[in-house]
Design a protein around this motif. Sequence first.
Motif, mmCIF file in Angstrom:
data_model
loop_
_atom_site.group_PDB
_atom_site.id
_atom_site.type_symbol
_atom_site.label_atom_id
_atom_site.label_comp_id
_atom_site.label_asym_id
_atom_site.label_seq_id
_atom_site.Cartn_x
_atom_site.Cartn_y
_atom_site.Cartn_z
ATOM 1 N N GLY A 148 0.821 -1.201 0.000
ATOM 2 C CA GLY A 148 0.000 0.000 0.000
ATOM 3 C C GLY A 148 0.851 1.244 0.000
ATOM 4 N N VAL A 149 0.213 2.348 0.317
ATOM 5 C CA VAL A 149 0.875 3.649 0.262
ATOM 6 C C VAL A 149 0.544 4.425 1.534
ATOM 7 N N SER A 150 1.245 5.516 1.719
ATOM 8 C CA SER A 150 1.020 6.377 2.868
ATOM 9 C C SER A 150 1.214 7.821 2.430
ATOM 10 N N ASN A 151 0.378 8.690 2.921
ATOM 11 C CA ASN A 151 0.460 10.121 2.586
ATOM 12 C C ASN A 151 0.208 10.404 1.108
ATOM 13 N N PHE A 152 -0.500 9.525 0.424
ATOM 14 C CA PHE A 152 -0.778 9.735 -0.996
ATOM 15 C C PHE A 152 -2.055 10.547 -1.147
ATOM 16 N N LEU A 153 -1.962 11.643 -1.884
ATOM 17 C CA LEU A 153 -3.121 12.452 -2.217
ATOM 18 C C LEU A 153 -3.816 11.848 -3.441
ATOM 19 N N ASN A 201 -4.175 3.136 2.214
ATOM 20 C CA ASN A 201 -3.534 4.456 2.193
ATOM 21 C C ASN A 201 -3.546 4.960 3.624
ATOM 22 N N GLN A 202 -2.363 5.063 4.218
ATOM 23 C CA GLN A 202 -2.236 5.540 5.597
ATOM 24 C C GLN A 202 -1.998 7.046 5.557
ATOM 25 N N ILE A 203 -2.944 7.797 6.114
ATOM 26 C CA ILE A 203 -2.903 9.251 6.010
ATOM 27 C C ILE A 203 -3.225 9.891 7.364
ATOM 28 N N GLU A 204 -2.872 11.145 7.493
ATOM 29 C CA GLU A 204 -3.201 11.882 8.704
ATOM 30 C C GLU A 204 -4.709 12.138 8.757
ATOM 31 N N ILE A 205 -5.348 11.627 9.787
ATOM 32 C CA ILE A 205 -6.774 11.891 10.006
ATOM 33 C C ILE A 205 -7.017 12.001 11.503
ATOM 34 N N HIS A 206 -7.725 13.042 11.889
ATOM 35 C CA HIS A 206 -8.185 13.229 13.260
ATOM 36 C C HIS A 206 -9.341 14.224 13.193
ATOM 37 N N PRO A 207 -10.073 14.439 14.269
ATOM 38 C CA PRO A 207 -11.287 15.262 14.160
ATOM 39 C C PRO A 207 -11.101 16.643 13.562
ATOM 40 N N THR A 208 -9.955 17.292 13.802
ATOM 41 C CA THR A 208 -9.771 18.619 13.228
ATOM 42 C C THR A 208 -9.133 18.583 11.834
ATOM 43 N N PHE A 209 -8.815 17.392 11.329
ATOM 44 C CA PHE A 209 -8.274 17.253 9.972
ATOM 45 C C PHE A 209 -8.748 15.903 9.434
ATOM 46 N N GLN A 210 -9.928 15.917 8.810
ATOM 47 C CA GLN A 210 -10.616 14.664 8.513
ATOM 48 C C GLN A 210 -10.363 14.103 7.112
ATOM 49 N N GLN A 211 -9.918 14.911 6.184
ATOM 50 C CA GLN A 211 -9.607 14.451 4.820
ATOM 51 C C GLN A 211 -10.745 13.600 4.238
ATOM 52 N N GLN A 212 -11.971 14.067 4.381
ATOM 53 C CA GLN A 212 -13.123 13.266 3.983
ATOM 54 C C GLN A 212 -13.138 12.957 2.485
ATOM 55 N N GLU A 213 -12.754 13.939 1.677
ATOM 56 C CA GLU A 213 -12.789 13.713 0.225
ATOM 57 C C GLU A 213 -11.771 12.652 -0.187
ATOM 58 N N LEU A 214 -10.549 12.743 0.344
ATOM 59 C CA LEU A 214 -9.522 11.769 0.017
ATOM 60 C C LEU A 214 -9.911 10.387 0.530
ATOM 61 N N ALA A 215 -10.437 10.314 1.750
ATOM 62 C CA ALA A 215 -10.850 9.028 2.311
ATOM 63 C C ALA A 215 -11.951 8.401 1.462
ATOM 64 N N ALA A 216 -12.915 9.199 1.030
ATOM 65 C CA ALA A 216 -13.998 8.676 0.200
ATOM 66 C C ALA A 216 -13.469 8.183 -1.136
ATOM 67 N N LYS A 217 -12.530 8.905 -1.709
ATOM 68 C CA LYS A 217 -11.918 8.497 -2.970
ATOM 69 C C LYS A 217 -11.252 7.129 -2.815
ATOM 70 N N CYS A 218 -10.470 6.980 -1.736
ATOM 71 C CA CYS A 218 -9.774 5.706 -1.516
ATOM 72 C C CYS A 218 -10.773 4.573 -1.361
ATOM 73 N N ARG A 219 -11.790 4.787 -0.548
ATOM 74 C CA ARG A 219 -12.765 3.725 -0.311
ATOM 75 C C ARG A 219 -13.503 3.353 -1.591
ATOM 76 N N SER A 220 -13.740 4.338 -2.456
ATOM 77 C CA SER A 220 -14.429 4.050 -3.718
ATOM 78 C C SER A 220 -13.597 3.152 -4.623
ATOM 79 N N LEU A 221 -12.290 3.165 -4.413
ATOM 80 C CA LEU A 221 -11.372 2.342 -5.209
ATOM 81 C C LEU A 221 -11.039 1.021 -4.519
#
Length: 289
Positions: free
Chosen positions: A149-154, A172-192
Amino acid sequence: MSETQFGSNGTTAAPAIPDVTLNNGVTIPQLGFGVFQVPPEETQRTVEEALAAGYRHIDTAAAYRNEAGVGAAIAASGIPREELFITTKLRNGEQGNAGEAFRNSLEALGLDVIDLYLIHWPVPSQGLYQDAWRAMEQLYAEQQVRAIGVSNFLTDHVDTVITAGDVVPAVNQIEIHPTFQQQELAAKCRSLGIAVEAYSPLGQGADLSTEAVTSLASKHGATPAQIVLAWHLSQGTIVIPKTANPARMRENLASSAISLAPEDIALLETLESGTRIGADPAVAAHSQM
């Protein structure tokens, strides 16, 4: 699910930790233990304590310089290898030599196979992450690693690696926490079909003092960290909190027993501020060597 045990006398059963099934059928414990910034000389002891608390998923990286300590803890634990899930990562400065870097990690860990191997950062300025991915595909084809897999991939990095290779990243291992949720990137990854894994899941502690988190902690009779981890777990996100405190290790594991209501999750989503703690993957270019 993986049944764990915890408690001062080792007899109190902890909640079962859910597994996430990756896109190649490999399962990974959803709640793991990270060793980022754990000093090499303290790693074996810390990981031994985490394993004793009930963790079966350990996340390290060549750049952390503590793979040997993780390996020593695994060897000392006596836990059957098949019960453990071990992740490590390719250093940025070794993207042009991923095969040798992988073998060095394998030797440091003292393992015959690694469960998950990640490209740590894309470092687009190097133009090498596509080559690194193809090398990792070869390691995967040779069954030296169970998943890659990958990490920090936009989003654009994810698209590029999928186009360049034959294997869709498992994680894809990315920075996520309540004040930085990266919802669009997370949704993109899950869609793939790419599982999302959160590092710095507690915002390195900064998110725990927010009113939303503390109010939910009071509501559920939980710690703020447990509330944030339960939020991650509720979304299917793999999470790897880090602590050197054995009591907090057990508290974090217990977060899997907390069920948040839809209104709780909606409240935590209001904390989004777009504030990244780590480097921006679009420009990060540190070698990690």
